[in-house]
Design a protein around this motif. Sequence first.
Motif, mmCIF file in Angstrom:
data_model
loop_
_atom_site.group_PDB
_atom_site.id
_atom_site.type_symbol
_atom_site.label_atom_id
_atom_site.label_comp_id
_atom_site.label_asym_id
_atom_site.label_seq_id
_atom_site.Cartn_x
_atom_site.Cartn_y
_atom_site.Cartn_z
ATOM 1 N N ASP A 42 0.833 -1.205 0.000
ATOM 2 C CA ASP A 42 0.000 0.000 0.000
ATOM 3 C C ASP A 42 0.866 1.252 0.000
ATOM 4 O OD1 ASP A 42 -2.279 -1.507 -0.013
ATOM 5 O OD2 ASP A 42 -2.796 -1.170 2.086
ATOM 6 N N ASP A 45 2.402 1.508 -3.399
ATOM 7 C CA ASP A 45 1.428 1.389 -4.490
ATOM 8 C C ASP A 45 1.815 0.276 -5.454
ATOM 9 O OD1 ASP A 45 -0.880 2.015 -5.863
ATOM 10 O OD2 ASP A 45 0.071 3.517 -7.129
ATOM 11 N N PRO A 47 0.771 -3.405 -6.839
ATOM 12 C CA PRO A 47 -0.323 -4.380 -6.891
ATOM 13 C C PRO A 47 0.145 -5.757 -6.418
ATOM 14 C CG PRO A 47 -0.155 -3.130 -8.949
ATOM 15 C CD PRO A 47 1.081 -2.861 -8.162
ATOM 16 N N GLN A 49 -0.791 -9.863 -5.469
ATOM 17 C CA GLN A 49 -1.695 -10.977 -5.711
ATOM 18 C C GLN A 49 -1.495 -12.045 -4.639
ATOM 19 O OE1 GLN A 49 -0.794 -12.337 -9.678
ATOM 20 N NE2 GLN A 49 -2.161 -10.860 -10.631
ATOM 21 N N GLU A 59 1.997 -8.229 -8.941
ATOM 22 C CA GLU A 59 1.276 -8.394 -10.203
ATOM 23 C C GLU A 59 2.228 -8.451 -11.388
ATOM 24 O OE1 GLU A 59 -1.473 -5.309 -12.377
ATOM 25 O OE2 GLU A 59 -2.609 -6.264 -10.753
ATOM 26 N N VAL A 217 1.490 0.706 -15.617
ATOM 27 C CA VAL A 217 0.201 0.154 -16.046
ATOM 28 C C VAL A 217 -0.895 1.196 -15.849
ATOM 29 C CG1 VAL A 217 0.893 -2.202 -15.548
ATOM 30 C CG2 VAL A 217 -0.228 -0.856 -13.763
ATOM 31 N N ALA A 218 -2.051 0.926 -16.434
ATOM 32 C CA ALA A 218 -3.139 1.908 -16.458
ATOM 33 C C ALA A 218 -3.530 2.370 -15.058
ATOM 34 C CB ALA A 218 -4.343 1.334 -17.190
ATOM 35 N N SER A 219 -3.590 1.444 -14.102
ATOM 36 C CA SER A 219 -4.006 1.826 -12.757
ATOM 37 C C SER A 219 -3.028 2.789 -12.102
ATOM 38 C CB SER A 219 -4.167 0.575 -11.883
ATOM 39 O OG SER A 219 -2.928 -0.121 -11.768
ATOM 40 N N GLN A 220 -1.744 2.693 -12.454
ATOM 41 C CA GLN A 220 -0.741 3.589 -11.872
ATOM 42 C C GLN A 220 -0.752 4.963 -12.531
ATOM 43 O OE1 GLN A 220 2.531 0.849 -12.649
ATOM 44 N NE2 GLN A 220 2.877 0.620 -10.456
ATOM 45 N N ARG A 222 -3.509 6.546 -13.791
ATOM 46 C CA ARG A 222 -4.866 7.087 -13.949
ATOM 47 C C ARG A 222 -4.966 8.578 -13.630
ATOM 48 N NH1 ARG A 222 -5.171 3.235 -9.817
ATOM 49 N NH2 ARG A 222 -5.185 4.106 -7.706
#
Length: 329
Positions: A42, A45, A47, A49, A59, A217-220, A222
């Motif tokens: 967290d 940041d 990801p 799994q 991830e 990646v996209a989530s990072q 945004r």
Amino acid sequence: MERDLALIELLADGHIHSGEAIAGHLGITRAAVWKALRKTTDAFDLPLQSVRGRGYRLEAPLELLRAERLLAGLSDAGRQRLAALELHPRIDSTNAFLMRAALAGAPSGTACLAERQTAGRGRRGRAWISPFGANLYLSLLWRYPLAPAALGGLSLAAGAVVAEVLSASGAEGLSLKWPNDILWRGRKLAGLLLEVAGESQGPSYLVVGLGINFSMVASQGRAIDQPWVALDEILSGPPVGRNALAATLLDALLDALERFGREGLTPFLGGWRSFDAFLGEPVRLLLGDRAIEGRHAGVADDGSLLLDTADGRRVFQAGEVSLRPIAAA
């Protein structure tokens, strides 16, 4: 911080690690593993799994920056030009760090790289999104006997050199947007931030900061307010290592900064113009609260922007070019 970094080092390979192995690596109880994992992933940041019955993994694997690999990737001349190499797991801003270091007397050729920036900066005060281990954040300090005003063309020189390195690494179809954004099919791949200080008649010092979307990646990404792309999405050849690319870029920038001091912008203009894909295109130049519309007419020999407007050809030393269609801008 040490425990966080030890955990990231373990997970960086992208493989599954059992709770027992993680506990042993960190020197904690098996019951404390999940809390440690959540706290670290967290905070950075990353990801995470969870694989039932087997353990945990990131991830995507991370190639962490290593001083020995960076130094090994430099040419002999690059190692001679490099005065000091600073590597930080987390920093406010690599540029801000070197500007402070310059005031404290750091020598020309000091480089700073970070895994993550908490206050990364782009041009015009924008934030530069800087997730841990996903991109390249690199800054380089260089000192000149010249006045600060004589260093204006360096942004184009640095942009041309970076575009050439990325192109040679397999990133086809790149373009430069004045003064120093690097795009791929209109999406931002990299940007430079140059900061200059010194005496009005010299000497002066410059920090050139480079941010490259490497494997974000996209989530990072945004929070980014414009189209962007990561390098690993567009390479036409084999994957490029993060340390190897950082070393090649550092080598090229060290050479360019030294050469600029001897020869100025002239040797770099051809390279910049070869990546200028917007010649003749309608653009909008943003100057504070003003917007000037016209057609991009290239760059002058001093690096100034040439713009054909309703009032004729005009020359600009500052501003930001918008490539959005004028009617929609």
